[in-house]
Write a protein that holds these residues in place. Structure first.
Motif, PDB file in Angstrom:
ATOM      1  N   GLU A  54       0.820  -1.210   0.000  1.00 56.21           N
ATOM      2  CA  GLU A  54       0.000   0.000   0.000  1.00 56.21           C
ATOM      3  C   GLU A  54       0.858   1.266   0.000  1.00 56.21           C
ATOM      4  OE1 GLU A  54      -2.349  -1.645   3.147  1.00 56.21           O
ATOM      5  OE2 GLU A  54      -4.133  -1.671   1.874  1.00 56.21           O
ATOM      6  N   LEU A  55       2.095   1.138   0.495  1.00 48.07           N
ATOM      7  CA  LEU A  55       3.001   2.285   0.392  1.00 48.07           C
ATOM      8  C   LEU A  55       3.254   2.601  -1.080  1.00 48.07           C
ATOM      9  CD1 LEU A  55       5.597   1.486   3.207  1.00 48.07           C
ATOM     10  CD2 LEU A  55       3.383   2.648   3.371  1.00 48.07           C
ATOM     11  N   LYS A  56       3.269   1.565  -1.896  1.00 48.57           N
ATOM     12  CA  LYS A  56       3.473   1.749  -3.332  1.00 48.57           C
ATOM     13  C   LYS A  56       2.277   2.474  -3.968  1.00 48.57           C
ATOM     14  CE  LYS A  56       7.408   0.172  -4.832  1.00 48.57           C
ATOM     15  NZ  LYS A  56       8.457   1.173  -5.113  1.00 48.57           N
ATOM     16  N   VAL A  57       1.086   2.248  -3.440  1.00 50.60           N
ATOM     17  CA  VAL A  57      -0.093   2.955  -3.961  1.00 50.60           C
ATOM     18  C   VAL A  57       0.015   4.444  -3.622  1.00 50.60           C
ATOM     19  CG1 VAL A  57      -2.609   3.085  -3.946  1.00 50.60           C
ATOM     20  CG2 VAL A  57      -1.465   0.854  -3.720  1.00 50.60           C
ATOM     21  N   ILE A  58       0.441   4.734  -2.404  1.00 51.80           N
ATOM     22  CA  ILE A  58       0.628   6.151  -2.033  1.00 51.80           C
ATOM     23  C   ILE A  58       1.750   6.759  -2.882  1.00 51.80           C
ATOM     24  CG2 ILE A  58       1.094   7.763  -0.154  1.00 51.80           C
ATOM     25  CD1 ILE A  58       0.093   5.674   1.818  1.00 51.80           C
TER      26      ILE A  58
END
Lengths: 375, 375, 375, 375
Positions: D321-325
């Motif tokens: 989810e860090l990659k989505v941000i």
């Protein structure tokens, strides 16, 4: 790749979690069917239409029956209010469609029983959203217990504590409506019961103590009386002889997702807390003197399903990814694999425990979940 | 400085702890009476003599009555087996001597009641060795609750878990002898009850579930049947409306001194674990959004009695130092200060709870500690 | 039992710690000599007399030379300001008396060298108060490394951080006086260096960076400029090829006793923090896949010296008890056992490192502790 | 909704992470452009075709130039080996296309500089995959520092330690190839430097110590010599006067994702560890005596971007989810918002620090990142 038509009813937090799982699953797991977002149903045509657009469903409706009957909807996904779980699921299963339903299964035990029976008699794959069971380390915990690595269970302390209703000015919601299942026992207690059954086994008897801490809550310009439990404490006996306590609270200041347990076995112990769900603590009785201690396992590719998300340990999975593993259960079952854990049958078992806890509290006596079945 | 003649009965682990406290107290606290090690009594003249020499007592005896009657013995200190607590304490108090007694107070409730009544009627300072209450951070916890800093108690989860009997081959000991109080409820449960009362208040009702996990234990060349509890689980209701669970186990693999609690109040929460007893975790409901969380207090000079041991925070007190603070209670009471906490009266209250837990388990119903008093 | 006459110079926090150790040791360890508190010296006759009374010394003086020469003083115990360590220790050793001295050994390397040389040439037992080395789990850590259980050291990160000078309004003290050794490097850095040498081995080279954060401090009605370091950061190379960092700070808000290290070896890792000094974390590279993790050892009777204090694990030792184990080193050495660790020789080695760090920071180059010796 | 054509080069772990972010973003964030998976390039036509099918790209190629020139590819996403970052990015930017590139930016500083300059001169939005910066609590940490809530930074201890090369039998990989950037400094050190700059500010000077622990590694049937660092230790001075240490290791047994720091400021402290990246520990100097301590913040909706994933605190985000941000930064920049953090300019700054650390180790002297620029 074959497609799998998804009809989603409800577009709140859980609905969006499910959508994210549908969007992600094909790039994470090797699956033979690609979910396609066919139709979204919500409370009004406007809301349904707007949410369908935002979440990229092909169609929308305010009538869940239309969705259930839609010929391209293969899976009926229910994130609607609890009292709708039963009619929607029955309708969908009567049309032979698979059902993915949020927890708790139903508002009454009779409804839950009917749902479980219909799924079984029609051999319909069903899945219920007790998502914390899908954690790779929870599967690892179960493996450790079932393999006998640390002997047999003798004590279980299970808690699900949060603080979202701790403020007495937190307003009245449907979670406080007894006719919807109501109370923290149904809302959070169901999670710790699902987990107790998953790692420690079937429950034989319970003896609960339900308490209401805030007797009335704001509701618009007025207040409403609260008739459900803010806290549940419970003694428990498992079928295998293990004993312990279960607890649920939404009054627990500072606890945000304290779904936690300690399982003592005859040759070791497991300790877990969902607030750090990428960790599992393990004590093995068979250690060298002076070098013994609890060990902290960090989730990684050696634990089930983790490697689909990340090849390296310690990177951490998030809550939403548990939903992707959950959805995988259904796709695997549709491919002819094992039944989902948890399916309607398991969710019905959980609900028997919920009812036994409630009754045992009212009557101040030990009650057996199996004795809750009315027919 | 005036001297205070000490007569110690029993020279095991606890006896040696007490001796260390007597030796240390004058260089740690400002006290008006200096303890002098007058006489040691133990099971045989040889053992008594040898231990008296090792621990530097002036005299020794195998007859506790001789010790009690010794004119220079002012304080009778009982670390003897549980069944001797009552006769020794009664004899000492009848001679007007102060008594410092290890826990639990007695083997039966009737004995405990007689001891508490005599102490009260003769206004004799008494002290009981529930040493974990003496922790500076436990006093701080009580202050936090009593001041209302975090509102009123609503839930208490208390546990005392260790693993010293977890191995089924651990031999039979007097701790397993029901006539000596017997069982983990008496041995460890008494500690968590003492602590529950100290921080959360008097207990109104309990409902216990006592279990024996290992039905027989090695004893010399043979085995003996076990008639006491290896695990106790218990629902509890406090007089102030707080509810929760109490638990004791000596089967808890990996837990060495897990005397732990979580106390939820209406405006905050306290979390404690004796395995890290220089820490207390505190959540205050009144924190800024995005900056809220549990805070870890480290014991230091801002907490009661700590500064007598060390002027700097974080250095950590040890278990033996809790015994020095415990002893201070007695010296202060002898100087005319407040009664000890816990004295015989408090220990009797704790014992009522123990008996209520036992009875409630046998009869599978809620029992009130106050209803345990037979006359 | 033989007696051992103690002469103590200084009665502050450390002096009182030592007194407590003298009072306790005979009831904790089997020793052949009983310490007797002969004489206390302090800055003025009044202070000395008052403190001697409070701490129960037989005599007092304001003249340390009188104490050193007292015929019944066998051990000269120095808890006086740093600049007095050297003259007192030299005088005592010249009379053949044992010396127990607080750290750091001296204000200059030349003084430290003279002290170490004299002790060696006269074969006098000496002991220096690097008390954190005496922790049972620190001995365990050393054993683990030296036995090769986790292979060879390759990286060491050592920190001693506290916050007692973090407030810029904390007043000027002798700790800020460069002529007394001065600065956090001497005050706290010496501890982490003692520990680095103890568990990872001798230090070959260092490269430091000393910084002053608060350039002047209140001093009475005025302020004084600060010429010493508030923070030290340092690269380090050990003789065995291990590399890493060392760090000391008294500006570290929130850290009360953060004397901590992580030692990576070729087959495992050790992690330690003095704020929880009854715990040692151990990772062993040889673990089963999916069940590997850091393990937390709790101090207990399987670790050196613990059982003298308590027969049960997890009860926790306190800081003051480390001082009792420290004192034991001296009594054992006097009985003809091994030299103390750390004695003057070891403390001199530590001081070479301190000086090398200082010089390396001034000259921005790697410096060898061994090259610090001036002759 | 407008579409955004994505061309991805490389389909390993990172490639799949990016795909998941493209698939998820529209159901998580409100964005005005929907990413469409246009073309995948990989090392061979077969691999590219197979992966394109698995990841559901429309087309595939073994020629990255074809991908870059594809008229429907708007964003060129580079997860290819490090030595390809530069040629691909230059080609893409020359066509005016946005670039999303994994870290480190390039193999040499000259390449990195050219990439940053071109992006700046052509005003092209760029994004580099220092994903740990995207953590909601890392943004919170930066806010806390920049707002002055805890004063000014004075010390920073930064570590990125893992153990994936700790086994000396772990085979030779391109990570060990000096011509590809090579060594743990480039692989992990770059992360902790990115984070040091993000929370503590620009770096003025460094002094490193690079060590090779395993001098040769298996490579097929033979072995290869290793010329890069297995461990980096470094002193650091920031432009704002803060000092400290930086450290990277892939030899750190037991550490799986130990990207951790402690930042001491003049009025408080922050402590972070990526292995529990949903937690941030905060000490505020301004607390009530006896109630002060480190506080553990759990990530929740009060922290930037969290609420897009989950409305409730404590549920935990995962690494993916860090990659989505991260991806959101690019979409926002394309919508005309702020430049991405980190973009090529920032990644170039990071790379200067990497080179300064390397040079300072070789020359055993302090080096300034700014002095690394050759023209």
């Amino acid at each position: 790749m074959k497609t799998l038509g998804i009809g989603l009813i409800g577009s709140g937090f859980m609905g969006r979690c499910h959508v994210n799982a549908y969007n992600s699953i094909a790039s994470i797991f090797k699956v033979s069917q690609k979910p396609v977002l066919k139709m979204l149903a919500d409370a009004s045509p406007e809301l349904a239409s707007q949410q369908a657009k935002a979440l990229q469903f092909e169609q929308s409706t305010a009538d869940w029956q239309e969705l259930v009957q839609h010929p391209e909807v293969d899976v009926v996904d229910i994130t609607a209010p609890n009292h709708l779980h039963h009619p929607i699921a029955i309708a969908a299963m009567n049309l032979g469609k698979s059902v993915y339903c949020e927890k708790p299964l139903a508002c009454t035990l009779a409804e839950a029983q009917e749902m479980a029976n219909l799924a079984r008699s029609k051999q319909i794959p069903t899945l219920v959203g007790y998502n914390y069971l899908q954690n790779p380390l929870m599967r690892t915990a179960r493996e450790i217990v079932q393999s006998g690595e640390i002997g047999e269970p003798i004590a279980f302390r299970g808690v699900h504590a949060e603080d979202y209703m701790a403020n007495p000015l937190s307003p009245y919601t449907t979670r406080l409506d007894a006719s919807q299942g109501g109370g923290v026992l149904y809302d959070l207690g169901s999670h710790i019961i699902s987990l107790a059954r998953y790692v420690a086994g079937p429950i034989q008897e319970v003896l609960g103590n339900l308490t209401t801490v805030v007797p009335e809550r704001p509701s618009g310009d007025t207040t409403r009386l609260v008739h459900v439990d803010d806290q549940t404490h419970c003694l428990v006996r498992f079928e295998n002889g293990c004993v312990g306590t279960l607890e649920a609270s939404w009054m627990a200041w500072g606890r945000k997702m304290h779904l936690a347990f300690e399982l003592t076995c005859t040759k070791g112990t497991l300790v877990f807390n969902q607030e750090q769900f990428n960790e599992l603590r393990l004590y093995d009785a068979n250690q060298k003197a002076g070098r013994d201690g609890f060990k902290t396992l960090l989730s990684g590719p050696d634990h089930p399903h983790y490697s689909a998300f990340c090849p390296a340990p310690g990177h951490q999975l998030g809550f939403n990814e548990l939903k992707v593993i959950e959805l995988l259960q259904l796709l695997r079952a549709l491919e002819g694999g094992d039944a989902c854990w948890p399916d309607f049958t398991e969710a019905f078992e959980i609900q028997k425990v919920l009812e036994a806890v409630k009754l045992s509290s009212e009557e101040a006596r030990w009650c057996s979940p199996q004795s809750m079945i009315t027919n």
